[in-house]
Design an enzyme around this catalytic site. Sequence first.
Site, PDB file in Angstrom:
ATOM      1  N   THR A  44       0.829  -1.064   0.216  1.00  0.00           N
ATOM      2  CA  THR A  44       0.052  -0.084   0.182  1.00  0.00           C
ATOM      3  C   THR A  44       0.825   1.277   0.049  1.00  0.00           C
ATOM      4  OG1 THR A  44      -1.617  -1.352   1.377  1.00  0.00           O
ATOM      5  CG2 THR A  44      -1.781   1.197   1.275  1.00  0.00           C
ATOM      6  N   HIS A  47       2.071   1.920  -3.558  1.00  0.00           N
ATOM      7  CA  HIS A  47       1.075   2.789  -4.144  1.00  0.00           C
ATOM      8  C   HIS A  47       0.993   4.155  -3.889  1.00  0.00           C
ATOM      9  CE1 HIS A  47      -0.768  -1.034  -6.141  1.00  0.00           C
ATOM     10  NE2 HIS A  47      -0.741  -1.296  -4.892  1.00  0.00           N
TER      11      HIS A  47
END
Length: 345
Positions: A44, A47
């Site tokens: 995450t 990202h």
Amino acid sequence: MRNTMQALVKTAPAPELELRYEPVPEIGPDDVLIRIKKTGICGTDIHIWNWDDWAAKTVPTPLITGHEFAGEIVELGRNVEALSIGQRVSGEGHLIGKTSRQSRAGKFHLDPETRGIGVNEQGAFAEYLRLPAFNVVPLPDAVDDDIGAILDPLGNAVHTALSFDLVGEDVLITGAGPIGIMAAAVARHVGARNVVITDINPDRLSLAAKVADVVPVNVAEEDLNDVTFRLKLKEGFDVGLEMSGNQRALDQMVEALVMGGQIALLGIPPGKSPVDWSRIVFKAITIKGVYGREIFETWYKMIAMLENGLNVRDVITHRFPVSEFRAGFDAMLSGSSGKVVLDWT
Ligand code: ZN
């Protein structure tokens, strides 16, 4: 105490992160302040680092990122009982509401109002983190700060692996990223017979074999049917754990499962993908989507297993002081690393 701290901040809607000084958070009556010792870099966070479409849609700026952490309580809100200054802790990074049906039924991980630290709220890539006391998970001596910093993804692995009964079962895991590898270790720990893990990245497959007693299979080189034959699995795998988000991996899994097999899905496909539903219907396959960790049952099971010999330490392949955070993100971006841990002490 000082009133500023170092933090890794998404300062503007653009790639990368900046290490800069931020105010130390003030805590409310039901919060604790945690001095962060170690943090894990998550997919995450990559990202968010890359600032892809998902990040641009989801993450406000400026924001302190990060949600995988271990540290020590340094301040208690006035309503907080049962925790103490100096206590070593990690914690659940999903902040839940208290009004939804699921939350009021005690299924906290299914609360639709969930907000994530380091994604929607100020995160853990900092010297200090404010966290509701409710979210705090104390660490026993058996769980050191390195492991404490990766309990969030280990929790994803445990939640996925414990979705179905694995005792004596033959388990197929598609995707040998850190969570797939840790799920393989969990599957063995709880008594699966054969655990096969597939990927097309040789570095990750060799890491999988180092961390857990599993059969790594490079599906770019070997046909899964040959593996099934070699392991003498007459009818196929009983349970599949899909960790890659890759359409071909899911297709292979459906093919390789027994009639009435069960699949837990944690991998996130990049968009809509064509699924051969008739195959799933005719094989009478059960599919379960897995999100986060069960609050707090997954935490309980995970820590109990760590105290009882579950060993995932080798999944941590890189450690850097936070001043070298760029090297940490580079290691993650290489696509060949295991978990990368940053040191904030
Ligand atoms: Zn994570």
